[in-house]
Design a protein around this motif. Structure first.
Motif: not given
Length: 479
Positions: A110-111, A367-371, A432-435
């Motif tokens: 999703m991310i 966004y993508v780096g953190f995830a 987005m991760i918590l979703s």
């Protein structure tokens, strides 16, 4: 007993369908081809923006390569110990169970994958349009529309014919390597002419938060070092070839990336790098005169191929998750006439186009780096955890625990520190991760669903199955 039988059946199925055909050279090309995409053409300005000086930015590029190599080395033990498709998803499933594994799967599907694809598609559009806007940046809306066109064309190709998609991938891989070698060659010539005036520590930023954000851009360019683990069961003699492929390919890519950046700085000042969204085009305009069009063409071909590569490889991850009951059943299905994974390709294309509502590439990289590095850090944590919990597991490769501990400490640095420096982007990434949590409990953990809920899901699946004319892979395999 039933569980033992099912495990044996799964192993038999793997042995029938997946043969170890890949050599060491094949393994190296998989990793090199997966890593080198748009990152080297996008990230130079992002790294410089947060480091402030040329010399420190080169240090960040080198350390990012070493960091990726350490992570890949840790994956070598995990890959030869847990030989299941899905790579880090499989390792987390085996170590921490389905809940944490689903969060990893959610982050990737999703991310990470769609966001990365949006970044690459935007890079493609900017390099295609830059020759038409030599004095200014291309319009955002036009860039996004062209990025959507790129994704749509390649979605059609991947839904139409797998062989055509793989041919596109092969051809465009050569284009990106050629573009980099031309840039490096020009840079070596410039060094020979004594153009070293931009190499200095002037304007170096001393804030720890800025340094951490610079690694987001640097590490984004090295994304893909773990892709060989997704197909470890197809690699000949993985105990020997996996660590060798990792060492050779990561070293090669690090050298190529650092030399490419050196080439840029022999010709362009830090101000010019920061002011350009298409660094390679600006570089070519300064050096190649009437032949400057060659570089943007090759970079556009490179990024076009990179978008295709993400679409081509993502279906395997969707399939692995769906086999574990953690993704919709529709994503295990293939198009009846074309024999392509149309549902997963369309899902990836749709999600990527949602991310194109943001045209700021630096924000997307955050966004993508953190995830990415949070979830890969969890996968590396499986290594010391399994050493403690399951010390008797067979480990053909045994990594010194110093390396996973070092990697985990670095992961904390590149995930926690940017929360302070870039709270909005990392906040969105965290949300987005918590979703994934309500999705997991509603669709996977909740077993006794009411009949109307189950019927509704089945009706939607059946409708989409008829619309796309797709059938389950398991059924086609039996036929």
């Amino acid at each position: 007993m039933d569980e033992d039988k099912s495990e044996k059946n799964e192993k038999t199925e793997d042995e029938i369908t997946l043969k170890p055909k890949m050599t060491l050279v094949n393994g190296i090309t998989v990793i090199v081809g997966s890593i080198i995409g748009s990152g080297i053409f996008v990230s130079p300005s992002g790294v410089l923006k947060h480091t402030g000086s040329v010399n420190v930015s080169l240090v960040v590029w080198t350390v990012s390569g070493i960091f990726s190599m350490v992570g890949a080395y840790c994956y070598a033990e995990l890959g030869t110990m847990i030989r299941k498709s899905g790579a880090d998803y499989a390792y987390i499933m085996e170590t921490f169970g389905p809940f944490v594994a689903f969060i990893r799967l959610w982050i990737e599907c999703m991310i990470v994958r769609p966001c990365s694809q949006a970044i690459v598609a935007l890079t493609f559009s900017q390099y295609v349009m830059k020759p038409f806007f030599p004095e200014c940046e291309p319009p955002d809306d036009a860039a996004r529309l062209l990025a959507v066109w790129c994704i749509c064309v390649l979605t059609f190709v991947n839904c139409y014919d797998v062989k055509l998609a793989t041919w596109v991938q092969d051809v465009f891989t050569y284009a990106k390597l050629l573009a980099l070698f031309i840039i490096i060659g020009a840079g070596i010539y410039q060094l020979g002419q004594g153009h070293t005036e931009h190499f200095s520590f002037i304007n170096t930023k001393s804030e720890v938060t800025s340094l951490a954000l610079s690694f987001y851009s640097g590490l984004f360019a090295y994304n893909g070092w773990n892709y060989l683990n997704f197909i470890i069961e197809e690699l000949k003699d993985p105990v020997r070839n996996l660590p060798l492929a990792i060492a050779i390919s990561c070293t090669l890519v690090t050298i190529v990336y650092v030399l490419t950046n050196v080439a840029f700085y022999t010709t362009l000042s830090p101000v010019e790098i920061l002011g350009s969204k298409a660094v390679a085009v600006t570089f070519a305009n300064r050096l190649f005169g009437p032949f400057a069009w060659v570089i943007p063409v090759f970079v556009a071909l490179s990024t076009f191929g990179a978008v295709n590569g993400i679409l081509l490889t993502s279906s395997r991850l969707f399939y692995s998750g769906a086999l574990n009951g953690q993704m919709p059943e529709l994503l295990t299905m293939i198009q009846a006439q074309r024999l392509t994974p149309a549902p997963s390709v369309l899902a990836m294309a749709f999600l990527s186009m949602l991310y194109l509502t943001v045209s700021d590439i630096d924000a997307l990289i955050n966004y993508v780096g953190f995830a990415t590095w949070l979830s890969i850090g969890v996968a590396v944590f499986c290594l010391p955890w399994l050493r403690w919990k399951q010390p008797d597991l067979e480990r053909p490769i045994r990594v010194n625990l110093f390396w996973p501990i070092l990697y985990l400490l670095c992961t904390v640095f590149v995930t926690v520190v940017p929360m302070v420096a870039s709270p909005v982007e990392t906040g969105f990434g965290f949300l987005m991760i918590l979703s994934s949590i309500p999705v997991y409990f509603a669709f996977i953990h909740w077993k006794n669903k009411p009949q109307w809920f189950v019927k509704g899901l089945n009706d939607v699946t059946t409708f989409l199955q008829k619309l796309l004319m797709v059938v389950g892979k398991a059924k086609t395999a039996k036929l």
